[in-house]
Design a protein around this motif. Structure first.
Motif, PDB file in Angstrom:
ATOM      1  N   GLN A 157      83.116  38.382  29.775  1.00 14.06           N
ATOM      2  CA  GLN A 157      83.709  39.568  29.424  1.00 14.06           C
ATOM      3  C   GLN A 157      83.889  40.164  28.005  1.00 14.06           C
ATOM      4  O   GLN A 157      82.878  39.616  27.171  1.00 14.06           O
ATOM      5  N   CYS A 158      85.174  39.200  27.952  1.00 14.39           N
ATOM      6  CA  CYS A 158      85.322  39.181  26.443  1.00 14.39           C
ATOM      7  C   CYS A 158      84.964  37.865  25.835  1.00 14.39           C
ATOM      8  O   CYS A 158      84.408  37.148  24.917  1.00 14.39           O
ATOM      9  N   CYS A 171      92.124  34.443  33.259  1.00 13.69           N
ATOM     10  CA  CYS A 171      90.758  35.448  32.302  1.00 13.69           C
ATOM     11  C   CYS A 171      91.608  37.033  32.558  1.00 13.69           C
ATOM     12  O   CYS A 171      91.991  37.213  33.436  1.00 13.69           O
ATOM     13  N   ARG A 172      91.810  36.907  31.494  1.00 12.85           N
ATOM     14  CA  ARG A 172      92.019  38.522  30.990  1.00 12.85           C
ATOM     15  C   ARG A 172      91.900  39.980  31.242  1.00 12.85           C
ATOM     16  O   ARG A 172      92.084  40.189  31.975  1.00 12.85           O
ATOM     17  N   CYS A 173      90.405  39.244  31.560  1.00 12.39           N
ATOM     18  CA  CYS A 173      89.361  39.968  32.033  1.00 12.39           C
ATOM     19  C   CYS A 173      89.460  40.710  33.490  1.00 12.39           C
ATOM     20  O   CYS A 173      88.458  41.549  34.282  1.00 12.39           O
ATOM     21  N   THR A 224      87.428  38.160  35.834  1.00 18.47           N
ATOM     22  CA  THR A 224      86.639  37.569  35.960  1.00 18.47           C
ATOM     23  C   THR A 224      86.146  36.552  36.707  1.00 18.47           C
ATOM     24  O   THR A 224      85.272  36.151  37.270  1.00 18.47           O
ATOM     25  N   VAL A 284      78.516  43.171  32.055  1.00 13.89           N
ATOM     26  CA  VAL A 284      79.256  44.057  30.614  1.00 13.89           C
ATOM     27  C   VAL A 284      78.742  44.966  30.148  1.00 13.89           C
ATOM     28  O   VAL A 284      77.596  45.297  29.715  1.00 13.89           O
TER      29      VAL A 284
END
Length: 165
Positions: A94-95, A129-131, A133, A165
């Motif tokens: 994502q990011c 993973c901050r997003c 996933t 995304v």
């Protein structure tokens, strides 16, 4: 001191206690390896040292001198590695910030365990993973290992309304 990064010898003049991460990024000029936390917890800085996954932010460059260092740029020159192909096909990032470290960890896992179980993946993939996933990362590893067909995973995503995304 000499660093062997992705099969290329680099003669560098740095302090021996400089973190390997900064030697790779700032001196050698390969910026795929990312700085995340600086305390070897997040995994964004993951590289392979003699084939073993390490967190480059916590390894002094003097320890890595003369050893074989592989960064994300050394996995393949054209994104043809099975893990990279799966990451792209499944639109995993994502990011994307953590993904070079995630890919390095997945490649190291598949070298050790060519057909990993979910438990193997969960144990080996300690990168953050901050997003969030993580399910896509797990699916990507299974696809790269040939344990799941890409088409089946994509169909499951479509059937459940999961989009990229």
């Amino acid at each position: 001191m000499e660093l062997n990064v992705n099969g290329v010898a680099h003669s560098i003049d740095v302090e021996p206690d400089m973190p390997l991460l900064w030697a790779i990024r700032e001196v050698v000029g390969l910026t795929g390896t990312k700085y995340g936390c600086g305390v070897a917890q997040c995994g964004a800085c993951s590289v392979q040292l003699n084939g073993e996954l390490v967190r480059s932010c916590s390894i002094p460059v003097s320890v890595a001198a003369g050893q074989k260092i592989t960064t994300i740029e050394g996995i393949s020159k054209d994104s043809s590695h099975a893990v990279q192909k799966a990451w792209l096909a499944l639109d995993i990032p994502q990011c994307g910030y953590c993904q070079s470290g995630q890919i390095m960890a997945a490649v190291a896992l598949l070298k050790r365990v060519p057909k990993p179980s979910d438990a193997d993946i969960d144990a080996a993939m300690s990168n953050i993973c901050r997003c969030g996933t993580y399910q896509r990362i797990r699916d990507g590893i299974h696809v790269a290992a040939g344990q799941q067909k890409l088409e089946d995973v994509l169909k499951r995503y479509a059937d459940t309304g999961v989009t990229g995304v």
